[in-house]
Design a protein around this motif. Structure first.
Motif, mmCIF file in Angstrom:
data_model
loop_
_atom_site.group_PDB
_atom_site.id
_atom_site.type_symbol
_atom_site.label_atom_id
_atom_site.label_comp_id
_atom_site.label_asym_id
_atom_site.label_seq_id
_atom_site.Cartn_x
_atom_site.Cartn_y
_atom_site.Cartn_z
ATOM 1 N N UNK A 133 0.825 -1.208 0.000
ATOM 2 C CA UNK A 133 0.000 0.000 0.000
ATOM 3 C C UNK A 133 0.863 1.263 0.000
ATOM 4 N N UNK A 134 2.064 1.164 0.560
ATOM 5 C CA UNK A 134 2.983 2.305 0.496
ATOM 6 C C UNK A 134 3.404 2.549 -0.945
ATOM 7 N N UNK A 135 3.749 1.461 -1.640
ATOM 8 C CA UNK A 135 4.110 1.590 -3.052
ATOM 9 C C UNK A 135 2.935 2.095 -3.875
ATOM 10 N N UNK A 136 1.737 1.632 -3.556
ATOM 11 C CA UNK A 136 0.559 2.088 -4.293
ATOM 12 C C UNK A 136 0.312 3.580 -4.073
ATOM 13 N N UNK A 137 0.545 4.054 -2.841
ATOM 14 C CA UNK A 137 0.385 5.486 -2.570
ATOM 15 C C UNK A 137 1.354 6.294 -3.434
ATOM 16 N N UNK A 138 2.617 5.844 -3.503
ATOM 17 C CA UNK A 138 3.600 6.553 -4.304
ATOM 18 C C UNK A 138 3.290 6.434 -5.795
ATOM 19 N N UNK A 139 2.774 5.278 -6.209
ATOM 20 C CA UNK A 139 2.358 5.113 -7.599
ATOM 21 C C UNK A 139 1.254 6.115 -7.941
ATOM 22 N N UNK A 140 0.276 6.251 -7.070
ATOM 23 C CA UNK A 140 -0.832 7.177 -7.302
ATOM 24 C C UNK A 140 -0.309 8.603 -7.390
ATOM 25 N N UNK A 141 0.621 8.959 -6.507
ATOM 26 C CA UNK A 141 1.203 10.298 -6.507
ATOM 27 C C UNK A 141 1.936 10.574 -7.816
ATOM 28 N N UNK A 142 2.746 9.606 -8.267
ATOM 29 C CA UNK A 142 3.478 9.786 -9.521
ATOM 30 C C UNK A 142 2.532 9.864 -10.709
ATOM 31 N N UNK A 143 1.446 9.111 -10.658
ATOM 32 C CA UNK A 143 0.440 9.190 -11.723
ATOM 33 C C UNK A 143 -0.233 10.559 -11.730
ATOM 34 N N UNK A 144 -0.493 11.121 -10.549
ATOM 35 C CA UNK A 144 -1.059 12.461 -10.485
ATOM 36 C C UNK A 144 -0.119 13.466 -11.142
ATOM 37 N N UNK A 145 1.168 13.337 -10.888
ATOM 38 C CA UNK A 145 2.142 14.252 -11.500
ATOM 39 C C UNK A 145 2.155 14.080 -13.018
ATOM 40 N N UNK A 146 2.232 12.830 -13.489
ATOM 41 C CA UNK A 146 2.266 12.580 -14.926
ATOM 42 C C UNK A 146 0.983 13.071 -15.588
ATOM 43 N N UNK A 147 -0.155 12.780 -14.977
ATOM 44 C CA UNK A 147 -1.427 13.225 -15.533
ATOM 45 C C UNK A 147 -1.502 14.748 -15.567
ATOM 46 N N UNK A 148 -0.997 15.374 -14.530
ATOM 47 C CA UNK A 148 -0.983 16.830 -14.436
ATOM 48 C C UNK A 148 -0.162 17.441 -15.569
ATOM 49 N N UNK A 149 0.981 16.838 -15.867
ATOM 50 C CA UNK A 149 1.806 17.321 -16.973
ATOM 51 C C UNK A 149 1.091 17.150 -18.307
ATOM 52 N N UNK A 150 0.380 16.034 -18.455
ATOM 53 C CA UNK A 150 -0.371 15.801 -19.694
ATOM 54 C C UNK A 150 -1.509 16.811 -19.831
ATOM 55 N N UNK A 151 -2.184 17.122 -18.743
ATOM 56 C CA UNK A 151 -3.278 18.098 -18.787
ATOM 57 C C UNK A 151 -2.794 19.431 -19.340
ATOM 58 N N UNK A 152 -1.632 19.871 -18.875
ATOM 59 C CA UNK A 152 -1.113 21.181 -19.273
ATOM 60 C C UNK A 152 -0.237 21.135 -20.514
ATOM 61 N N UNK A 153 -0.110 19.963 -21.139
ATOM 62 C CA UNK A 153 0.710 19.852 -22.342
ATOM 63 C C UNK A 153 2.177 20.074 -22.079
ATOM 64 N N UNK A 154 2.648 19.659 -20.902
ATOM 65 C CA UNK A 154 4.033 19.899 -20.503
ATOM 66 C C UNK A 154 4.949 18.696 -20.696
ATOM 67 N N UNK A 155 4.545 17.737 -21.517
ATOM 68 C CA UNK A 155 5.372 16.552 -21.765
ATOM 69 C C UNK A 155 6.196 16.664 -23.040
ATOM 70 N N UNK A 156 6.161 17.814 -23.667
ATOM 71 C CA UNK A 156 6.882 18.010 -24.934
ATOM 72 C C UNK A 156 6.491 16.938 -25.949
ATOM 73 N N UNK A 157 5.201 16.682 -26.026
ATOM 74 C CA UNK A 157 4.665 15.645 -26.908
ATOM 75 C C UNK A 157 3.429 16.189 -27.616
ATOM 76 N N UNK A 158 3.042 15.584 -28.740
ATOM 77 C CA UNK A 158 1.796 16.003 -29.401
ATOM 78 C C UNK A 158 0.608 15.859 -28.456
#
Length: 274
Positions: A51-76
């Motif tokens: 569950x500790x790993x899952x918490x960190x996984x969720x946090x990292x997914x929030x960061x990645x999703x946040x970057x995708x929302x704002x178009x900050x991944x330098x990707x189409x």
């Protein structure tokens, strides 16, 4: 209505909006070690640590999703939406609902149309009780206000969620079914706590001060994968998360009163020297 601070003039930030190609791949890979670690732990005798790993996984997914929302991944932009779709299935919730409401949050913070940020006005216990209803509110708002394009995106997100849930139900224990079911449980808990961790702790109390958000310095900011540089993000949302510490240093050094007026997320763990 509170007048929140806006991006100060004279701050050079345009160079920070660009990231090298390798950083894009780092962002995409951030959740993977935690995801694999959680599944390995869930399948063994030390499953509670999963569950500790899952918490960190969720946090990292929030960061990645946040970057995708704002178009900050330098990707189409199509890649951004593909990332949000994929994360929706893994996180057990529609990230396009998050995207629509998060962009509204930036356009009208704490206003009538801010269905994401309004929970920042709640007390600690109120936001915990509200937590399970928060993702429902984001989805119903997006469905009602987003139009046909956003509705199609929601349907794709929830089809992927349904596919993962079905897999978790049908997958035999000998093939990792138990580990996957623990993952689904952890993600369901994460969705119920998103209002608290992703909104409340970075905005509570700022309506009285007019700050765009709270901002942490020191080790806790790095443990949170830099997601606690929230004030800087609101002022300059096109700066990727990985470059927010440098943006914060520039703001501290060049904007009178910026550093002195900062509100940390967790004051006792804040480092005023950074």
């Amino acid at each position: 209505m509170t007048e929140f601070e806006r991006a100060p003039k004279g701050v050079e930030y345009h160079d920070l909006t660009q990231i090298p190609r390798y950083q894009k791949y780092i962002e995409l890979a951030l959740p993977l070690p935690w995801f694999v670690g959680s599944l390995v732990l869930y399948a063994g005798p030390f499953w509670p640590l999963g569950f500790i790993c899952s918490f960190m996984f969720f946090l990292c997914c929030l960061r990645l999703n946040h970057e995708a929302i704002h178009g900050n991944l330098a990707a189409p932009r199509a890649v951004d939406h593909a990332v949000m779709h994929g994360l929706s299935g893994l996180m057990l919730g529609s990230n396009h609902a998050d995207a629509f409401c998060h962009l509204e949050h930036h356009r009208d913070m704490m206003g009538e149309g801010d269905h994401e940020g309004h929970c920042a006005r709640m007390s600690f216990w109120e936001v915990l009780r509200y937590g399970p209803r928060f993702p429902v509110k984001l989805n119903t708002t997006t469905w009602a206000k987003g139009g046909a394009r956003w509705r199609r995106r929601l349907l794709v997100d929830w089809a992927l969620v349904a596919a993962l849930v079905l897999l978790g139900v049908l997958l035999p224990a000998s093939w990792g079914g138990v580990a996957l079911r623990f993952h689904l449980l952890a993600m369901a808990l994460g969705q119920c706590l998103t209002a608290f961790f992703a909104v409340w702790i970075t905005h509570q109390g700022t309506e009285e001060t007019g700050l765009a958000g709270r901002s942490q310095r020191g080790p806790l900011a790095w443990v949170a994968y830099l997601m606690f540089y929230h004030r800087e993000h609101h002022l300059f949302p096109k700066v990727p998360v990985s470059r927010l510490p440098e943006l914060a240093r520039r703001l501290d050094a060049t904007v009178p009163g910026y550093a002195a007026g900062r509100q940390p997320v967790v004051p006792v763990w804040d480092d005023v020297r950074r």
